[in-house]
Design a protein around this motif. Structure first.
Motif, PDB file in Angstrom:
ATOM      1  N   THR A  53       0.818  -1.213   0.000  1.00  0.00           N
ATOM      2  CA  THR A  53       0.000   0.000   0.000  1.00  0.00           C
ATOM      3  C   THR A  53       0.852   1.264   0.000  1.00  0.00           C
ATOM      4  OG1 THR A  53      -0.137   0.040   2.425  1.00  0.00           O
ATOM      5  CG2 THR A  53      -1.887  -1.140   1.235  1.00  0.00           C
ATOM      6  N   HIS A  54       1.994   1.212   0.685  1.00  0.00           N
ATOM      7  CA  HIS A  54       2.916   2.354   0.716  1.00  0.00           C
ATOM      8  C   HIS A  54       4.281   1.888   1.201  1.00  0.00           C
ATOM      9  CE1 HIS A  54       1.255   2.331   4.808  1.00  0.00           C
ATOM     10  NE2 HIS A  54       2.216   3.145   5.204  1.00  0.00           N
ATOM     11  N   GLY A  55       5.224   2.839   1.266  1.00  0.00           N
ATOM     12  CA  GLY A  55       6.617   2.437   1.439  1.00  0.00           C
ATOM     13  C   GLY A  55       7.145   2.361   2.860  1.00  0.00           C
ATOM     14  N   HIS A  56       6.339   2.710   3.855  1.00  0.00           N
ATOM     15  CA  HIS A  56       6.871   2.708   5.225  1.00  0.00           C
ATOM     16  C   HIS A  56       7.287   1.299   5.650  1.00  0.00           C
ATOM     17  CE1 HIS A  56       4.459   6.661   6.043  1.00  0.00           C
ATOM     18  NE2 HIS A  56       5.600   6.866   5.400  1.00  0.00           N
ATOM     19  N   ASP A  79       5.619   4.772  -8.417  1.00  0.00           N
ATOM     20  CA  ASP A  79       6.715   5.393  -7.673  1.00  0.00           C
ATOM     21  C   ASP A  79       7.254   4.451  -6.588  1.00  0.00           C
ATOM     22  OD1 ASP A  79       6.345   8.276  -8.795  1.00  0.00           O
ATOM     23  OD2 ASP A  79       4.361   7.653  -8.137  1.00  0.00           O
ATOM     24  N   LEU A  80       6.336   3.725  -5.974  1.00  0.00           N
ATOM     25  CA  LEU A  80       6.761   2.790  -4.925  1.00  0.00           C
ATOM     26  C   LEU A  80       7.550   1.632  -5.531  1.00  0.00           C
ATOM     27  CD1 LEU A  80       6.797   1.777  -2.031  1.00  0.00           C
ATOM     28  CD2 LEU A  80       4.449   0.966  -2.322  1.00  0.00           C
ATOM     29  N   ASN A  81       7.072   1.094  -6.654  1.00  0.00           N
ATOM     30  CA  ASN A  81       7.814   0.033  -7.340  1.00  0.00           C
ATOM     31  C   ASN A  81       9.241   0.489  -7.664  1.00  0.00           C
ATOM     32  OD1 ASN A  81       5.764  -1.965  -7.515  1.00  0.00           O
ATOM     33  ND2 ASN A  81       6.476  -2.499  -9.559  1.00  0.00           N
ATOM     34  N   ALA A  82       9.352   1.714  -8.186  1.00  0.00           N
ATOM     35  CA  ALA A  82      10.672   2.235  -8.564  1.00  0.00           C
ATOM     36  C   ALA A  82      11.570   2.351  -7.339  1.00  0.00           C
ATOM     37  CB  ALA A  82      10.502   3.596  -9.248  1.00  0.00           C
ATOM     38  N   ALA A  83      11.014   2.830  -6.230  1.00  0.00           N
ATOM     39  CA  ALA A  83      11.818   2.978  -5.012  1.00  0.00           C
ATOM     40  C   ALA A  83      12.190   1.614  -4.420  1.00  0.00           C
ATOM     41  CB  ALA A  83      11.057   3.814  -3.988  1.00  0.00           C
ATOM     42  N   MET A  84      11.278   0.658  -4.513  1.00  0.00           N
ATOM     43  CA  MET A  84      11.569  -0.687  -4.001  1.00  0.00           C
ATOM     44  C   MET A  84      12.753  -1.297  -4.749  1.00  0.00           C
ATOM     45  SD  MET A  84       9.634  -1.812  -1.501  1.00  0.00           S
ATOM     46  CE  MET A  84       9.675  -3.615  -1.622  1.00  0.00           C
ATOM     47  N   VAL A  85      12.796  -1.070  -6.064  1.00  0.00           N
ATOM     48  CA  VAL A  85      13.882  -1.645  -6.878  1.00  0.00           C
ATOM     49  C   VAL A  85      15.178  -0.872  -6.647  1.00  0.00           C
ATOM     50  CG1 VAL A  85      14.675  -2.009  -9.257  1.00  0.00           C
ATOM     51  CG2 VAL A  85      12.322  -2.595  -8.616  1.00  0.00           C
ATOM     52  N   SER A  86      15.107   0.468  -6.704  1.00  0.00           N
ATOM     53  CA  SER A  86      16.352   1.240  -6.680  1.00  0.00           C
ATOM     54  C   SER A  86      16.932   1.386  -5.269  1.00  0.00           C
ATOM     55  CB  SER A  86      16.128   2.623  -7.306  1.00  0.00           C
ATOM     56  OG  SER A  86      15.174   3.332  -6.557  1.00  0.00           O
ATOM     57  N   HIS A 123      -2.213   9.546   3.685  1.00  0.00           N
ATOM     58  CA  HIS A 123      -1.109   9.149   4.559  1.00  0.00           C
ATOM     59  C   HIS A 123       0.160   9.694   3.918  1.00  0.00           C
ATOM     60  CE1 HIS A 123       0.312   6.638   7.857  1.00  0.00           C
ATOM     61  NE2 HIS A 123       1.175   6.006   7.070  1.00  0.00           N
ATOM     62  N   GLY A 124       1.321   9.133   4.257  1.00  0.00           N
ATOM     63  CA  GLY A 124       2.569   9.485   3.600  1.00  0.00           C
ATOM     64  C   GLY A 124       3.148   8.229   2.975  1.00  0.00           C
ATOM     65  N   SER A 125       4.235   8.381   2.222  1.00  0.00           N
ATOM     66  CA  SER A 125       4.890   7.191   1.681  1.00  0.00           C
ATOM     67  C   SER A 125       6.325   7.516   1.320  1.00  0.00           C
ATOM     68  CB  SER A 125       4.153   6.675   0.444  1.00  0.00           C
ATOM     69  OG  SER A 125       4.774   5.505  -0.041  1.00  0.00           O
ATOM     70  N   SER A 126       7.250   6.870   1.975  1.00  0.00           N
ATOM     71  CA  SER A 126       8.663   6.993   1.624  1.00  0.00           C
ATOM     72  C   SER A 126       9.332   5.680   1.991  1.00  0.00           C
ATOM     73  CB  SER A 126       9.305   8.153   2.387  1.00  0.00           C
ATOM     74  OG  SER A 126       9.145   7.955   3.778  1.00  0.00           O
ATOM     75  N   ILE A 127      10.503   5.485   1.403  1.00  0.00           N
ATOM     76  CA  ILE A 127      11.262   4.257   1.653  1.00  0.00           C
ATOM     77  C   ILE A 127      12.563   4.646   2.340  1.00  0.00           C
ATOM     78  CG2 ILE A 127      12.671   2.541   0.424  1.00  0.00           C
ATOM     79  CD1 ILE A 127      10.234   1.513  -0.390  1.00  0.00           C
ATOM     80  N   GLN A 128      12.959   3.871   3.324  1.00  0.00           N
ATOM     81  CA  GLN A 128      14.258   4.099   3.970  1.00  0.00           C
ATOM     82  C   GLN A 128      15.088   2.825   3.898  1.00  0.00           C
ATOM     83  OE1 GLN A 128      12.276   5.624   7.642  1.00  0.00           O
ATOM     84  NE2 GLN A 128      14.099   6.922   7.749  1.00  0.00           N
ATOM     85  N   GLN A 129      16.364   3.006   3.636  1.00  0.00           N
ATOM     86  CA  GLN A 129      17.241   1.836   3.545  1.00  0.00           C
ATOM     87  C   GLN A 129      17.492   1.243   4.936  1.00  0.00           C
ATOM     88  OE1 GLN A 129      20.679   2.743   1.196  1.00  0.00           O
ATOM     89  NE2 GLN A 129      20.266   0.917  -0.034  1.00  0.00           N
ATOM     90  N   GLY A 130      17.496   2.090   5.934  1.00  0.00           N
ATOM     91  CA  GLY A 130      17.644   1.641   7.323  1.00  0.00           C
ATOM     92  C   GLY A 130      16.927   2.629   8.211  1.00  0.00           C
ATOM     93  N   ASN A 132      17.723   4.941  10.322  1.00  0.00           N
ATOM     94  CA  ASN A 132      18.126   6.345  10.387  1.00  0.00           C
ATOM     95  C   ASN A 132      18.500   6.937   9.028  1.00  0.00           C
ATOM     96  OD1 ASN A 132      17.823   6.490  13.260  1.00  0.00           O
ATOM     97  ND2 ASN A 132      19.696   5.256  13.409  1.00  0.00           N
ATOM     98  N   ALA A 133      18.240   6.158   7.975  1.00  0.00           N
ATOM     99  CA  ALA A 133      18.575   6.652   6.634  1.00  0.00           C
ATOM    100  C   ALA A 133      17.572   7.713   6.192  1.00  0.00           C
ATOM    101  CB  ALA A 133      18.553   5.482   5.649  1.00  0.00           C
ATOM    102  N   ALA A 134      18.018   8.567   5.272  1.00  0.00           N
ATOM    103  CA  ALA A 134      17.127   9.609   4.750  1.00  0.00           C
ATOM    104  C   ALA A 134      15.981   8.957   3.982  1.00  0.00           C
ATOM    105  CB  ALA A 134      17.904  10.527   3.822  1.00  0.00           C
ATOM    106  N   PRO A 135      14.751   9.450   4.172  1.00  0.00           N
ATOM    107  CA  PRO A 135      13.628   8.888   3.416  1.00  0.00           C
ATOM    108  C   PRO A 135      13.712   9.226   1.936  1.00  0.00           C
ATOM    109  CG  PRO A 135      12.893  10.722   4.789  1.00  0.00           C
ATOM    110  CD  PRO A 135      14.348  10.519   5.087  1.00  0.00           C
ATOM    111  N   VAL A 136      13.360   8.257   1.088  1.00  0.00           N
ATOM    112  CA  VAL A 136      13.348   8.445  -0.357  1.00  0.00           C
ATOM    113  C   VAL A 136      11.884   8.454  -0.816  1.00  0.00           C
ATOM    114  CG1 VAL A 136      14.004   7.403  -2.575  1.00  0.00           C
ATOM    115  CG2 VAL A 136      15.556   7.263  -0.604  1.00  0.00           C
ATOM    116  N   TYR A 137      11.571   9.379  -1.710  1.00  0.00           N
ATOM    117  CA  TYR A 137      10.209   9.532  -2.235  1.00  0.00           C
ATOM    118  C   TYR A 137       9.652   8.212  -2.759  1.00  0.00           C
ATOM    119  CZ  TYR A 137       6.561  11.170  -5.452  1.00  0.00           C
ATOM    120  OH  TYR A 137       5.384  11.361  -6.120  1.00  0.00           O
ATOM    121  N   ALA A 138       8.436   7.881  -2.367  1.00  0.00           N
ATOM    122  CA  ALA A 138       7.823   6.638  -2.848  1.00  0.00           C
ATOM    123  C   ALA A 138       6.394   6.861  -3.341  1.00  0.00           C
ATOM    124  CB  ALA A 138       7.858   5.561  -1.764  1.00  0.00           C
TER     125      ALA A 138
END
Ligand code: ZN
Length: 247
Positions: A53-56, A79-86, A123-130, A132-138
């Motif tokens: 549903t979203h990237g959190h 956008d979420l698919n792209a962030a999940m891959v990259s 809601h919101g949606s961003s992806i983080q690698q860890g 404390n990592a910076a959130p990436v647009y999702a």
């Protein structure tokens, strides 16, 4: 064949379709409320689709590990698919355009046996690698309407507040099962979730996204009261974490 629904706690569900396909939604299997999570995760060896549903991180959960191990195809918005891959290295060949959609669009999947429509969620949606990592647009968060051929139509609200356009859902779909967030704090709580049920008018409503952490204070008991106050016809079904029910 019947449809089977398993709740793993939080917003994570498994659907076994009438044709025995396995779909996971927001698969955070190792969430703190599911004590058997680690074992369950290891046992998930055949998965056809992973829907997000979203990237959190409490929704992406174990998706990447499961996707790499099982070859499951990722179904989420562009956008979420792209962030999940990259960002999270979800296998690109399992996240192509055919299973990537966006708000208002409907995908026909698994030889048209499963239709997935992306609908809005507030809601919101961003992806983080860890952590404390910076959130990436999702992209935008979404809800998902999953229509199973020869089976029920299921609406997973994702994380959202109540909004009046939820009423549009029932103009296009008769919802059999609504999976609705009730935990409060990050999403709507019981009273606003009951208003959402009123707008969607599902046959059955199953509460989710509560009790995982102390801040998610909404409870099924208060939700039941709120449904009763509104004299709604939708039937409340409260699942236990790890339970599987036939739909
Ligand atoms: Zn969440």
């Amino acid at each position: 064949m019947e449809t089977r629904l398993t709740w793993y706690g939080h917003a994570a569900f498994k659907i076994k379709t009438p044709t025995a396909k396995i779909l996971l939604i927001d698969p955070w299997i190792t969430n703190p409320a599911f004590t058997r999570g680690t074992n369950e995760l290891v046992g998930l060896d055949r998965v056809d689709l992973i829907l997000l549903t979203h990237g959190h991180s409490d929704h992406v959960g174990n998706a990447v590990e499961i996707g790499k191990r099982t070859g499951a195809t990722l179904v989420s918005n562009f956008d979420l698919n792209a962030a999940m891959v990259s960002v999270l290295d979800y296998p690109e060949r399992q996240a192509g355009n055919e299973t990537t959609g966006h708000l208002g669009g409907e995908l026909s999947l698994l030889q048209c046996k499963v239709k997935v429509q992306f609908v809005p969620a507030w809601h919101g949606s961003s992806i983080q690698q860890g952590e404390n990592a910076a959130p990436v647009y999702a992209g935008n968060p979404t809800g998902l309407i999953i229509a199973l051929g020869d089976g029920p139509t299921i609406y997973h609200t994702g994380d959202t507040d109540l909004f009046s356009d939820m009423a549009l859902v029932k103009r296009f779909h008769k919802i059999d099962i609504m999976l609705v967030c009730i935990g409060d704090h990050f999403t709507m709580g019981p009273a606003r979730a009951a208003e959402a049920v009123k707008l969607v008018a599902p046959k059955t409503v199953i509460p989710m996204h509560y009790g995982t952490f102390p801040v998610l204070t909404g409870t099924p008991e208060v939700f039941e009261d709120e449904l009763r106050k509104r004299k709604l016809k939708s039937k409340l079904r409260v699942m236990k974490i790890g339970d599987t029910i036939a739909l």
